[in-house]
Design an enzyme around this catalytic site. Sequence first.
Site, PDB file in Angstrom:
ATOM      1  N   GLU A 296      -3.178   0.549  -2.561  1.00  0.00           N
ATOM      2  CA  GLU A 296      -2.121   0.179  -1.867  1.00  0.00           C
ATOM      3  C   GLU A 296      -2.126   2.652  -0.827  1.00  0.00           C
ATOM      4  O   GLU A 296      -1.753   2.816  -1.205  1.00  0.00           O
ATOM      5  CB  GLU A 296      -0.857   0.552  -2.509  1.00  0.00           C
ATOM      6  N   PRO A 297      -3.303   1.490   0.142  1.00  0.00           N
ATOM      7  CA  PRO A 297      -3.242   3.102   0.615  1.00  0.00           C
ATOM      8  C   PRO A 297      -1.905   2.947   1.957  1.00  0.00           C
ATOM      9  O   PRO A 297      -2.183   1.650   1.756  1.00  0.00           O
ATOM     10  CB  PRO A 297      -4.552   2.960   1.429  1.00  0.00           C
ATOM     11  N   GLY A 298      -1.376   4.133   2.263  1.00  0.00           N
ATOM     12  CA  GLY A 298      -0.577   5.016   3.145  1.00  0.00           C
ATOM     13  C   GLY A 298      -0.822   5.605   4.355  1.00  0.00           C
ATOM     14  O   GLY A 298      -1.633   4.666   4.958  1.00  0.00           O
ATOM     15  N   CYS A 366      18.728  24.544  13.389  1.00  0.00           N
ATOM     16  CA  CYS A 366      19.744  25.551  13.071  1.00  0.00           C
ATOM     17  C   CYS A 366      19.512  25.285  11.019  1.00  0.00           C
ATOM     18  O   CYS A 366      19.758  25.739  10.686  1.00  0.00           O
ATOM     19  CB  CYS A 366      21.324  25.158  12.434  1.00  0.00           C
TER      20      CYS A 366
END
Length: 436
Positions: A296-298, A366
């Site tokens: 499951e590489p991302g 901010c």
Amino acid sequence: MTFLPASRTIDGALSIDASVLTDALPYFSYVDNILHIDGVSSQTLKSHYGTPLYVYSRRALLDNYHAYTQAFDEIEHQICYAIKANSNLAVLKTLADAGAGFDIVSKGELARVLQVTDAKKVVYSGVGKTHDDIEYALSADIHCFNVEAVSELDSISRVAVKLGKTARISLRINPDVDAKTHPYISTGMKDNKFGISHEQAVAAYLHANSLPNLQITGIDCHIGSQLLDAQGFSDALDKLIELIDELSANGITLNHIDLGGGLGVRYIDENPVSVDDYAKLLLPRLKALGLKLYLEPGRSLVANTGVLLTSVDVLKPTEFKNFAIVDSSMSELIRPALYESVMAIIPTDLSKSGDEKVWDVVGTVCESSDFIGKDRLLSLSVGDTLAVTGAGAYGFTMASNYNTRPRPCEVMVNDGAHRVVRKREVLSDLWRDEIA
Ligand SMILES: *Cc1c(COP(=O)(O)O)cnc(C)c1O
């Protein structure tokens, strides 16, 4: 050859050699001093689409995918891209057409996948699946649920009975190994919320076996993200093999093993294990197991396919610090603020050197945590375009509208051609769903 794109000045400022860095990034290069992405000039992209702009190389994406399929071609395997890293439909379509499956963590991600392909190769991870999520995924006929709690087994069984369907399941084991990565992106230790502990695993499988409309197909783990070293993966594989043996002694046989994602990438001068070396380390044990491999590489598929182009709007030297205020912020790219990630920021025009100063490159949001990079040695003028490399993963998908900022445009380049894959948000998009 030693790879030295970065050095620190005596004051501790980060100095990056942009040419050396891009030499190691396929499809990124300087042509006549101007950064090009797969043959397209960053100046052309800026004048066409404006900034902030995410740019992805389609060919780099395909090369990264094929690095996995080639490394594991000796065994039956399925690469399931973890879409939370970059879920643009053009990215998904490119990978689906190449044969990839998908790892999803929400109903929304499944709906995205269904825009470009079917759910046949989808595995569904995630710690808190509701009945509604399960029903949606079962109706779409996903390949497998990666189950993260014993109670989830009961829920999936109940929904499957109601729909008259069989749910294929795999248990996500928490192997309690140290991935040696940032604690916020470490997921495989016993005090993390993810997965089922090694100790409870056999009982959980036996429970699954006793429930109606469930078909046990696999076992999986995912121990963390941006792992530079393969030892954690290797330790996790050993733990899963131990369990597979225990399960088979209990009469439970599996069809697949899923080792998750997590392979690290080089953002500046990290030396992550290569896909080939990772495969070489694991293959002997995987071959002996004889199960189909899922991965499951991302990040490792998309990070270095992308850059964020951003313009310098204001230069503000002060007594203590020099601030370069750019048109990107933690709203467009939150990794530096969220994980203290150090990402490379390089000029897109190398002809304008001289008069280098140490700058904090910051956005206009901010918050004092709103920075893209601190203490960078750069030669800057107002109007310059900078590129943040490695921005293809966890960039746009983590972007928000904080401070009421429209999210950037996304563009895909392919061998000299470029096209919009997500339009820049316009002001009216920002309150489109609100009621005064
Ligand atoms: C995030 C995630 C991945 C992908 O991790 P990368 O570090 O991007 O490769 C894979 N599997 C699961 C379950 C995840 O949550």
